[in-house]
Enzyme design. Structure first.
Site, short mmCIF file in Angstrom:
data_model
loop_
_atom_site.label_atom_id
_atom_site.label_comp_id
_atom_site.label_asym_id
_atom_site.label_seq_id
_atom_site.Cartn_x
_atom_site.Cartn_y
_atom_site.Cartn_z
N THR A 253 0.86 -1.19 0.00
CA THR A 253 0.00 0.00 0.00
C THR A 253 0.90 1.23 0.00
OG1 THR A 253 -1.73 -1.17 1.22
CG2 THR A 253 -1.82 1.24 1.23
N MET B 226 -6.86 3.03 -5.96
CA MET B 226 -8.05 2.31 -5.53
C MET B 226 -7.87 1.72 -4.15
SD MET B 226 -11.01 1.92 -6.84
CE MET B 226 -11.97 1.93 -5.31
N LYS B 227 -6.64 1.24 -3.85
CA LYS B 227 -6.41 0.68 -2.51
C LYS B 227 -6.57 1.75 -1.43
CE LYS B 227 -5.29 -1.97 0.87
NZ LYS B 227 -4.00 -2.65 1.03
N LEU B 228 -6.10 2.96 -1.70
CA LEU B 228 -6.26 4.02 -0.71
C LEU B 228 -7.74 4.37 -0.53
CD1 LEU B 228 -3.25 6.36 -1.51
CD2 LEU B 228 -3.43 4.59 0.25
#
Length: 281
Positions: free
Chosen positions: A86, A161-163
């Site tokens: 991340t 998108m992960k954040l």
């Protein structure tokens, strides 16, 4: 997460070569899963054709990729690096360019949603940024780890998108902690309150998954440390500032997490926000 991924891949019959910033840790995992540990990130990347990276933050990733013994130096043509860390979207973009320039390899940002037990079941959600052809080449490995893979755009889109996902997860964590402490301080038994949460319209996957951590924190292993939640929220708020996206709830959540970390809970599970609130007036 990296150790769990390696174990899952070995259990599926794939050959695995390991490197870790702490050599003893890599050697221990290699012995446990019958894999091979090497001395440098370059050696591990050169063992491709698919290289998985799982590191704590942007600084750790840049250090692992750069230099004569880094990932970028070992990832040659035909190799795809799939980075599950991340990190900031710009970090993913920079590292993809570095991998291409140094030895001709390709890179995807492929951060994941899920915990160690989810890895062990092969049920991660992967958000991929990069070239579709590179994702196709990495799928034989990623499919072993994931229940679903979303190709969300070019380099950096997976990291973005992960954040966004983690902004939602950390907001849910804060909301569950606050609601649980409210019920407890108002005289409702903790387990009874959580039973209602789990059976209500709010009882989605996160509430179910974190049940043991909130109900019995003393008996539940750490799944996601609070200091890493703080790191995520810093990345989220930096991205929000760059994008011009207002995130007042994330600002409040960051302040609450900072207070809990300052109180000595940084190594505790993210659910320890509830413990912090129980001690607050």
């Amino acid at each position: 997460m990296g150790a769990a991924m390696a174990g899952r891949l070995r259990a599926a019959g794939l050959d695995v070569v390991l490197w870790n910033r702490s050599p003893a840790r890599a050697a221990g995992v290699a012995a446990d899963i019958d894999a091979r540990a090497v001395d440098t990130a370059r050696e591990a990347a050169a063992a491709g054709p698919v290289v998985l990276v799982s590191l704590a933050d942007d600084a750790a990733c840049r250090a692992a990729y750069e230099g004569p013994d880094g990932v970028a130096a070992g990832a040659g043509p035909g190799t795809v690096v799939a980075d599950t860390s991340t990190v900031a979207p710009q970090t993913a973009i920079d590292l993809a360019a570095l991998v291409r320039a140094r030895a001709g390899g390709s890179m995807l940002d492929t951060p994941v949603s899920g915990s160690v037990p989810v890895v062990e079941r092969g049920e991660l959600t992967i958000m991929a940024g990069g070239e579709a052809a590179d994702l196709d080449r990495a799928r034989p490995v990623l499919d072993v780890l994931a229940r679903q893979i979303f190709h969300v755009g070019d380099h950096g889109a997976g990291a973005t998108m992960k954040l966004a996902v983690n902004a939602l997860v950390h907001s849910l964590n804060q909301a569950v902690a606050e609601a649980l402490v409210l019920a407890e301080r108002s005289g409702v038994d903790r387990a009874a309150a959580y039973e209602v949460f789990a059976g209500s319209v709010a009882g989605g996957p996160f509430v179910q998954y974190k049940r043991a951590a909130f109900e019995r924190p003393e008996d539940t292993p750490v799944a996601f440390r609070l200091d890493l939640v703080a790191k995520d929220l810093d990345l989220i708020l930096d991205l929000a500032a760059r994008a011009g996206a207002p995130m007042p709830q994330a600002v409040t959540n960051r302040r609450a997490v900072a207070d809990a970390v300052a109180a000595g809970l940084g190594d505790e599970d993210m659910s320890a926000i509830a413990r912090f609130l129980r001690g607050s007036s």
